[in-house]
Design a protein around this motif. Structure first.
Motif, mmCIF file in Angstrom:
data_model
loop_
_atom_site.group_PDB
_atom_site.id
_atom_site.type_symbol
_atom_site.label_atom_id
_atom_site.label_comp_id
_atom_site.label_asym_id
_atom_site.label_seq_id
_atom_site.Cartn_x
_atom_site.Cartn_y
_atom_site.Cartn_z
ATOM 1 N N VAL A 70 0.978 -1.105 -0.199
ATOM 2 C CA VAL A 70 0.079 0.072 0.033
ATOM 3 C C VAL A 70 1.129 1.333 -0.018
ATOM 4 C CG1 VAL A 70 -1.770 -1.120 1.194
ATOM 5 C CG2 VAL A 70 -0.342 0.077 2.501
ATOM 6 N N ASN A 71 0.447 2.146 -0.730
ATOM 7 C CA ASN A 71 1.157 3.501 -0.763
ATOM 8 C C ASN A 71 0.535 4.655 0.332
ATOM 9 O OD1 ASN A 71 1.914 6.419 -1.709
ATOM 10 N ND2 ASN A 71 3.448 4.889 -2.854
ATOM 11 N N VAL A 72 1.346 4.485 1.439
ATOM 12 C CA VAL A 72 0.792 5.721 2.439
ATOM 13 C C VAL A 72 1.956 6.838 2.459
ATOM 14 C CG1 VAL A 72 -0.151 3.956 3.507
ATOM 15 C CG2 VAL A 72 2.250 4.241 4.231
ATOM 16 N N ASN A 73 1.413 7.579 3.623
ATOM 17 C CA ASN A 73 2.211 8.770 3.553
ATOM 18 C C ASN A 73 2.743 8.747 5.045
ATOM 19 O OD1 ASN A 73 1.261 10.193 1.247
ATOM 20 N ND2 ASN A 73 0.060 11.713 2.356
ATOM 21 N N CYS A 74 4.015 8.900 4.968
ATOM 22 C CA CYS A 74 5.205 8.932 6.177
ATOM 23 C C CYS A 74 4.517 9.803 7.392
ATOM 24 C CB CYS A 74 6.271 9.242 5.945
ATOM 25 S SG CYS A 74 7.554 9.394 7.342
ATOM 26 N N ASP A 75 4.281 9.495 8.585
ATOM 27 C CA ASP A 75 3.594 9.965 9.800
ATOM 28 C C ASP A 75 4.739 11.203 9.956
ATOM 29 O OD1 ASP A 75 1.816 8.463 10.088
ATOM 30 O OD2 ASP A 75 2.473 7.300 11.361
ATOM 31 N N THR A 76 5.972 10.948 9.764
ATOM 32 C CA THR A 76 6.894 12.060 10.274
ATOM 33 C C THR A 76 7.188 13.052 9.126
ATOM 34 O OG1 THR A 76 8.096 10.287 11.151
ATOM 35 C CG2 THR A 76 9.259 12.282 10.760
ATOM 36 N N THR A 77 7.162 12.699 7.775
ATOM 37 C CA THR A 77 7.601 13.765 6.750
ATOM 38 C C THR A 77 6.552 14.134 5.824
ATOM 39 O OG1 THR A 77 8.210 11.914 5.287
ATOM 40 C CG2 THR A 77 9.882 12.949 6.731
ATOM 41 N N ASN A 78 5.404 13.252 5.941
ATOM 42 C CA ASN A 78 4.096 13.086 5.034
ATOM 43 C C ASN A 78 4.531 12.864 3.535
ATOM 44 O OD1 ASN A 78 1.220 13.674 4.939
ATOM 45 N ND2 ASN A 78 1.443 15.296 4.266
ATOM 46 N N GLU A 79 5.742 12.253 3.412
ATOM 47 C CA GLU A 79 6.148 11.957 2.116
ATOM 48 C C GLU A 79 5.441 10.559 1.882
ATOM 49 O OE1 GLU A 79 8.329 13.031 -0.251
ATOM 50 O OE2 GLU A 79 8.668 15.124 0.983
ATOM 51 N N PRO A 80 4.914 10.300 0.449
ATOM 52 C CA PRO A 80 4.445 8.923 0.350
ATOM 53 C C PRO A 80 5.554 7.840 0.155
ATOM 54 C CG PRO A 80 4.213 10.602 -1.552
ATOM 55 C CD PRO A 80 4.952 11.166 -0.585
ATOM 56 N N TYR A 81 5.158 6.799 0.344
ATOM 57 C CA TYR A 81 6.198 5.709 0.134
ATOM 58 C C TYR A 81 5.559 4.410 0.020
ATOM 59 C CZ TYR A 81 5.917 3.968 5.077
ATOM 60 O OH TYR A 81 5.411 3.456 6.297
ATOM 61 N N ASN A 82 5.906 3.134 -0.405
ATOM 62 C CA ASN A 82 5.428 1.972 -0.620
ATOM 63 C C ASN A 82 5.347 1.257 0.774
ATOM 64 O OD1 ASN A 82 4.282 2.389 -3.281
ATOM 65 N ND2 ASN A 82 5.971 1.347 -4.048
ATOM 66 N N GLN A 83 4.567 0.663 1.564
ATOM 67 C CA GLN A 83 4.575 -0.193 2.579
ATOM 68 C C GLN A 83 4.342 -1.573 2.177
ATOM 69 O OE1 GLN A 83 5.293 0.755 6.186
ATOM 70 N NE2 GLN A 83 5.350 -1.516 6.084
ATOM 71 N N LYS A 84 5.272 -2.504 2.353
ATOM 72 C CA LYS A 84 5.034 -3.958 1.957
ATOM 73 C C LYS A 84 4.098 -4.476 3.089
ATOM 74 C CE LYS A 84 8.782 -5.665 -0.534
ATOM 75 N NZ LYS A 84 10.049 -4.914 -0.608
ATOM 76 N N ILE A 85 3.178 -5.396 2.603
ATOM 77 C CA ILE A 85 2.159 -5.881 3.582
ATOM 78 C C ILE A 85 2.214 -7.610 3.370
ATOM 79 C CG2 ILE A 85 -0.337 -6.571 3.784
ATOM 80 C CD1 ILE A 85 0.307 -3.762 4.605
ATOM 81 N N LYS A 86 2.438 -8.041 4.458
ATOM 82 C CA LYS A 86 2.566 -9.739 4.109
ATOM 83 C C LYS A 86 1.825 -10.148 5.438
ATOM 84 C CE LYS A 86 5.494 -13.530 2.821
ATOM 85 N NZ LYS A 86 4.408 -14.016 1.733
ATOM 86 N N THR A 87 0.758 -10.696 5.383
ATOM 87 C CA THR A 87 0.070 -10.915 6.610
ATOM 88 C C THR A 87 -1.035 -12.339 6.326
ATOM 89 O OG1 THR A 87 -1.313 -10.206 8.311
ATOM 90 C CG2 THR A 87 -2.032 -9.312 6.211
ATOM 91 N N ASP A 88 -1.455 -12.870 7.477
ATOM 92 C CA ASP A 88 -2.329 -14.079 7.431
ATOM 93 C C ASP A 88 -3.396 -13.995 8.253
ATOM 94 O OD1 ASP A 88 -0.927 -15.036 9.026
ATOM 95 O OD2 ASP A 88 -0.615 -17.081 8.147
ATOM 96 N N PHE A 89 -4.498 -14.682 8.289
ATOM 97 C CA PHE A 89 -5.549 -14.784 9.476
ATOM 98 C C PHE A 89 -6.342 -15.899 8.929
ATOM 99 C CE2 PHE A 89 -9.965 -13.560 10.012
ATOM 100 C CZ PHE A 89 -10.011 -13.410 11.431
ATOM 101 N N ASP A 90 -6.826 -16.666 10.064
ATOM 102 C CA ASP A 90 -7.669 -17.862 9.951
ATOM 103 C C ASP A 90 -9.073 -17.525 10.490
ATOM 104 O OD1 ASP A 90 -5.875 -19.857 8.838
ATOM 105 O OD2 ASP A 90 -4.772 -19.581 10.751
ATOM 106 N N LEU A 91 -9.973 -17.768 9.749
ATOM 107 C CA LEU A 91 -11.459 -17.728 10.711
ATOM 108 C C LEU A 91 -12.094 -19.182 10.449
ATOM 109 C CD1 LEU A 91 -13.834 -15.919 11.039
ATOM 110 C CD2 LEU A 91 -14.301 -15.806 8.567
ATOM 111 N N VAL A 92 -12.925 -19.300 11.225
ATOM 112 C CA VAL A 92 -13.674 -20.700 11.409
ATOM 113 C C VAL A 92 -15.262 -20.052 11.304
ATOM 114 C CG1 VAL A 92 -14.763 -22.533 12.740
ATOM 115 C CG2 VAL A 92 -12.081 -21.874 12.655
ATOM 116 N N VAL A 93 -15.858 -20.736 10.299
ATOM 117 C CA VAL A 93 -17.311 -20.598 10.359
ATOM 118 C C VAL A 93 -18.305 -21.713 10.925
ATOM 119 C CG1 VAL A 93 -19.376 -19.693 8.606
ATOM 120 C CG2 VAL A 93 -17.085 -18.941 8.028
#
Length: 183
Positions: A70-93
């Motif tokens: 996701v491309n977000v703005n830095c909290d310190t400088t407000n400069e945009p940058y690409n933040q890598k995302i790698k995550t997982d989640f399990d759900l039982v229905v």
């Protein structure tokens, strides 16, 4: 979920027609997905979600894996940058008397339901995977040149000390300091 929002239909999984066993669903997530949730903190989104879906006789097991950026703005400088995302989640229905999603990894849907919508889970998975403080990688390695960073450096305690050293001290201060030390 906002009461006025209609669930995103393409994230409905009609499990009634699926055979018992493992199934696989892929989703490509972009800005439009987040517009639906009225979430506008991302400048750009490019995330692939792999959903492993196992239908068992009495329940459904879902395994979400998200990766991309996701491309977000830095909290310190407000400069945009690409933040890598790698995550997982399990759900039982599970099936029960009434709908209940109070437990974050167990969803209970009423008996007789024939589909489950996974959009809200994908949304939360991505939003919650972001670091609490978004810091441009160029700050750590010194490659980011920014006016805000220069100002912060000047205002940091170290920066202020250096500034004081380089400025000529008014001789009247020396006289005052002498009075303090001559007690």
């Amino acid at each position: 979920m906002n009461a006025t929002m209609k669930p995103l239909k393409e994230y409905n999984i009609q499990f009634v027609g699926l055979k018992l066993g493992k199934h696989h669903f892929d989703y490509q997530i972009d800005n439009k997905f987040f517009e639906h949730f009225e979430y506008d903190e991302f400048n750009d989104v490019n995330i692939k979600v792999d959903l492993g879906f196992e239908k068992k006789t009495t329940l459904l097991e879902l395994h979400f894996q998200a990766s991309g950026m996701v491309n977000v703005n830095c909290d310190t400088t407000n400069e945009p940058y690409n933040q890598k995302i790698k995550t997982d989640f399990d759900l039982v229905v599970k099936f029960g008397e009434e709908y209940n999603d109070e437990n974050e990894d167990i969803l209970i849907i009423p008996h007789g339901e024939y589909e489950v919508n996974v959009a809200q889970y994908i949304y939360e998975l991505i939003v919650l995977s972001l670091p609490a403080k978004r810091i441009h990688p160029g700050i750590a390695d010194g490659t980011l040149q920014s006016d805000i960073l220069k100002k912060l450096e000047e205002l940091s305690p170290k920066g202020l000390e250096e500034k004081e050293k380089t400025e000529e001290i008014d001789p009247r201060w020396n006289t005052l300091k002498k009075l303090l030390t001559d007690k």
